[in-house]
Design a protein around this motif. Sequence first.
Motif, PDB file in Angstrom:
ATOM      1  N   ALA A  56       0.838  -1.210   0.000  1.00 46.43           N
ATOM      2  CA  ALA A  56       0.000   0.000   0.000  1.00 46.43           C
ATOM      3  C   ALA A  56       0.869   1.256   0.000  1.00 46.43           C
ATOM      4  N   GLY A  57       2.013   1.190   0.636  1.00 47.79           N
ATOM      5  CA  GLY A  57       2.924   2.333   0.658  1.00 47.79           C
ATOM      6  C   GLY A  57       3.498   2.603  -0.724  1.00 47.79           C
ATOM      7  N   LEU A  58       3.961   1.563  -1.376  1.00 46.22           N
ATOM      8  CA  LEU A  58       4.490   1.745  -2.739  1.00 46.22           C
ATOM      9  C   LEU A  58       3.395   2.260  -3.673  1.00 46.22           C
ATOM     10  N   ASP A  59       2.172   1.707  -3.505  1.00 49.99           N
ATOM     11  CA  ASP A  59       1.072   2.128  -4.382  1.00 49.99           C
ATOM     12  C   ASP A  59       0.777   3.619  -4.224  1.00 49.99           C
ATOM     13  N   TYR A  60       0.865   4.096  -3.003  1.00 44.04           N
ATOM     14  CA  TYR A  60       0.620   5.527  -2.778  1.00 44.04           C
ATOM     15  C   TYR A  60       1.594   6.387  -3.596  1.00 44.04           C
ATOM     16  N   TYR A  61       2.885   6.030  -3.534  1.00 39.88           N
ATOM     17  CA  TYR A  61       3.861   6.852  -4.265  1.00 39.88           C
ATOM     18  C   TYR A  61       3.755   6.654  -5.782  1.00 39.88           C
ATOM     19  N   LYS A  62       3.221   5.507  -6.211  1.00 43.25           N
ATOM     20  CA  LYS A  62       2.943   5.346  -7.641  1.00 43.25           C
ATOM     21  C   LYS A  62       1.836   6.299  -8.071  1.00 43.25           C
ATOM     22  N   ARG A  63       0.766   6.354  -7.271  1.00 44.24           N
ATOM     23  CA  ARG A  63      -0.342   7.269  -7.609  1.00 44.24           C
ATOM     24  C   ARG A  63       0.149   8.716  -7.641  1.00 44.24           C
ATOM     25  N   LEU A  64       0.939   9.059  -6.625  1.00 45.64           N
ATOM     26  CA  LEU A  64       1.422  10.441  -6.513  1.00 45.64           C
ATOM     27  C   LEU A  64       2.320  10.815  -7.702  1.00 45.64           C
ATOM     28  N   THR A  65       3.277   9.956  -8.016  1.00 41.83           N
ATOM     29  CA  THR A  65       4.208  10.301  -9.105  1.00 41.83           C
ATOM     30  C   THR A  65       3.510  10.230 -10.467  1.00 41.83           C
ATOM     31  N   ASP A  66       2.577   9.297 -10.626  1.00 41.20           N
ATOM     32  CA  ASP A  66       1.818   9.256 -11.887  1.00 41.20           C
ATOM     33  C   ASP A  66       1.073  10.561 -12.110  1.00 41.20           C
ATOM     34  N   ARG A  67       0.450  11.031 -11.043  1.00 41.10           N
ATOM     35  CA  ARG A  67      -0.326  12.252 -11.201  1.00 41.10           C
ATOM     36  C   ARG A  67       0.570  13.459 -11.481  1.00 41.10           C
ATOM     37  N   LEU A  68       1.747  13.460 -10.880  1.00 47.76           N
ATOM     38  CA  LEU A  68       2.702  14.543 -11.180  1.00 47.76           C
ATOM     39  C   LEU A  68       3.074  14.505 -12.654  1.00 47.76           C
ATOM     40  N   LEU A  69       3.400  13.310 -13.141  1.00 45.83           N
ATOM     41  CA  LEU A  69       3.820  13.196 -14.543  1.00 45.83           C
ATOM     42  C   LEU A  69       2.684  13.608 -15.478  1.00 45.83           C
ATOM     43  N   ASN A  70       1.457  13.214 -15.138  1.00 48.88           N
ATOM     44  CA  ASN A  70       0.316  13.633 -15.951  1.00 48.88           C
ATOM     45  C   ASN A  70       0.143  15.139 -15.959  1.00 48.88           C
ATOM     46  N   ALA A  71       0.547  15.770 -14.864  1.00 48.85           N
ATOM     47  CA  ALA A  71       0.446  17.230 -14.775  1.00 48.85           C
ATOM     48  C   ALA A  71       1.663  17.907 -15.412  1.00 48.85           C
ATOM     49  N   GLY A  72       2.575  17.117 -15.959  1.00 50.22           N
ATOM     50  CA  GLY A  72       3.764  17.695 -16.600  1.00 50.22           C
ATOM     51  C   GLY A  72       4.806  18.171 -15.604  1.00 50.22           C
ATOM     52  N   ILE A  73       4.801  17.598 -14.411  1.00 50.82           N
ATOM     53  CA  ILE A  73       5.748  18.017 -13.360  1.00 50.82           C
ATOM     54  C   ILE A  73       6.710  16.869 -13.076  1.00 50.82           C
ATOM     55  N   ARG A  74       8.004  17.180 -13.116  1.00 51.22           N
ATOM     56  CA  ARG A  74       9.044  16.146 -12.977  1.00 51.22           C
ATOM     57  C   ARG A  74       9.319  15.890 -11.496  1.00 51.22           C
ATOM     58  N   PRO A  75       9.113  14.650 -11.036  1.00 50.42           N
ATOM     59  CA  PRO A  75       9.373  14.369  -9.622  1.00 50.42           C
ATOM     60  C   PRO A  75      10.853  14.148  -9.336  1.00 50.42           C
ATOM     61  N   PHE A  76      11.359  14.820  -8.319  1.00 53.10           N
ATOM     62  CA  PHE A  76      12.689  14.556  -7.755  1.00 53.10           C
ATOM     63  C   PHE A  76      12.430  13.887  -6.407  1.00 53.10           C
ATOM     64  N   VAL A  77      12.918  12.678  -6.243  1.00 52.39           N
ATOM     65  CA  VAL A  77      12.512  11.888  -5.080  1.00 52.39           C
ATOM     66  C   VAL A  77      13.682  11.660  -4.120  1.00 52.39           C
ATOM     67  N   THR A  78      13.500  12.117  -2.893  1.00 49.93           N
ATOM     68  CA  THR A  78      14.481  11.891  -1.829  1.00 49.93           C
ATOM     69  C   THR A  78      14.095  10.624  -1.077  1.00 49.93           C
ATOM     70  N   LEU A  79      15.069   9.755  -0.844  1.00 54.95           N
ATOM     71  CA  LEU A  79      14.765   8.472  -0.201  1.00 54.95           C
ATOM     72  C   LEU A  79      14.752   8.566   1.322  1.00 54.95           C
ATOM     73  N   PHE A  80      15.586   9.421   1.882  1.00 53.66           N
ATOM     74  CA  PHE A  80      15.598   9.543   3.345  1.00 53.66           C
ATOM     75  C   PHE A  80      15.650  11.014   3.751  1.00 53.66           C
ATOM     76  N   HIS A  81      14.541  11.494   4.297  1.00 56.23           N
ATOM     77  CA  HIS A  81      14.481  12.855   4.818  1.00 56.23           C
ATOM     78  C   HIS A  81      14.086  12.772   6.307  1.00 56.23           C
ATOM     79  N   TRP A  82      14.892  11.999   7.060  1.00 60.19           N
ATOM     80  CA  TRP A  82      14.900  11.985   8.530  1.00 60.19           C
ATOM     81  C   TRP A  82      13.839  11.133   9.229  1.00 60.19           C
ATOM     82  N   ASP A  83      12.794  10.662   8.489  1.00 61.88           N
ATOM     83  CA  ASP A  83      11.723   9.899   9.172  1.00 61.88           C
ATOM     84  C   ASP A  83      12.079   8.408   9.237  1.00 61.88           C
TER      85      ASP A  83
END
Length: 460
Positions: free
Chosen positions: A102-129
């Motif tokens: 479910a966690g991976l699916d969430y980020y798939k939905r999020l990045t898909d929607r960004l790409l559909n909006a023409g926005i390039r995702p830059f993804v950080t793997l570890f931001h302290w959490d």
Amino acid sequence: SITAGFPDLDALPKDFIWGAATSALQIEGATGLDGRGRSIWDTFSDRRSNIRAGDRPEPACEHYHRYPQDIRLMQQLNLQAYRLSIAWPRIFPKGRGRINQAGLDYYKRLTDRLLNAGIRPFVTLFHWDLPQSLYDSHRGFLHRDMAAIFADYAETVVRALGDRVTDWITMNEPFEHAALGHLTGHHAPGHHSLSGYFKVMHHQLLGHGLALQRIRALQPDARVGITLSQTPIQPASDRQRDQWAAGFANQLINRITLHPLLKGEYPEELQRRMRWFWPEVTAADLDCIHQPLDFLGINHYSCEFASYRWYIPFLRCWISGAAVAEQEAEIDGRRYTAMGWEVRPEGMAEVLRMLRQEYGNPEVIITENGAAFEDHVINGRVSDPKRIDYLRDYITEVNRARAEGSHVTGYFVWSLMDNFEWAAGYQKRFGLIHVDYASQRRTIKDSGYWYARLIAEHKR
Ligand code: GBH
């Protein structure tokens, strides 16, 4: 008017990337949803005194549910790119072992929607959490095995998202996680240990190197970098001892990451003076850390001062911002943000110049720059002229550095929207978009409209 006074950006090429940044814990909320495990920040904020006003990373901006609306706002801001981070505890609730689909699916939905909006995702793997389980079992990055555990996590994410995401940032500000989390105790997990600081630093960098190898093997077209904070340090006076302190502080907070990543060694004086606290570092470790990067992410906000203090054990130096309270101010012509950080735009060009002259002029992306100010909300409009001034002045310095020969290719404002500002809670606001936490209503600030126009102008 908000459209007046755009800086002259003639040195920045047409393909320069304009974006805004956030991180998972600071905006998502939904910390108990869809199988997410706990992070050290959930635990840290259980103790009310750790976070201003007892704030918690919940519900934050409810971005977990509201991301479609937030992406429409990004489009209104003309963003070409958006820097987000993945919540490790959503992918591995226990930090490793069982994957939470479910966690991976969430980020798939999020990045898909960004790409559909023409926005390039830059993804950080570890931001302290960091997953709490890995703290319980390994004391987090204090343990050397964490480097390999991080690389496994990175590989899992890249396998799932590599068909959508090409721009990866392994870690955000390893210095802050090590220093604030393990030395000053201001951030999770809240420790005070000098040897812990160096261990956590080294193990994160090793994790970066191992993850970089895995990403390259999996995804040949990936562009991989790491994000470091860089803060110019001036001596507090022209006394010789303060000048020494500034040089040493620079090694302790800036060069401790730059040197191994770009030169394959830790600063010599730092190692010598800190030998009692120094972790195990092998030649193979340094080779692993010192691998070619596709870009270096730089977060830059302010500058600091250093002075010699004989009574501070071992370090003998004190590093701090200018001596004003944590508040917005203007004193003797110096401007300060609501964090009490001095507004000193030339620091941006200084950092880029230093990277050009001393570290071989790597490709740099400014992955964070921005400021907290007290916004004025009047009749549904958010007036934030100081943020516009700040952004204009810092972007002008980026342009100046590029004109001088720096290889800077992108710029991200921190932040897309107001969010959970770590130990400062919700009171400090860095956003281009105002968030009313009672109603979760978003309002684009004047600075957001200004930035949207700047991007449009530059792309014309
Ligand atoms: C970043 O850290 C984080 O990546 C981000 O998550 C966070 O929300 C954002 O900044 C805003 O805080 O010497 O007192 O004048 C920034 C860490 C902040 C460290 C500025 C150096 C110098 C300020 N940096 N600080 S001071």
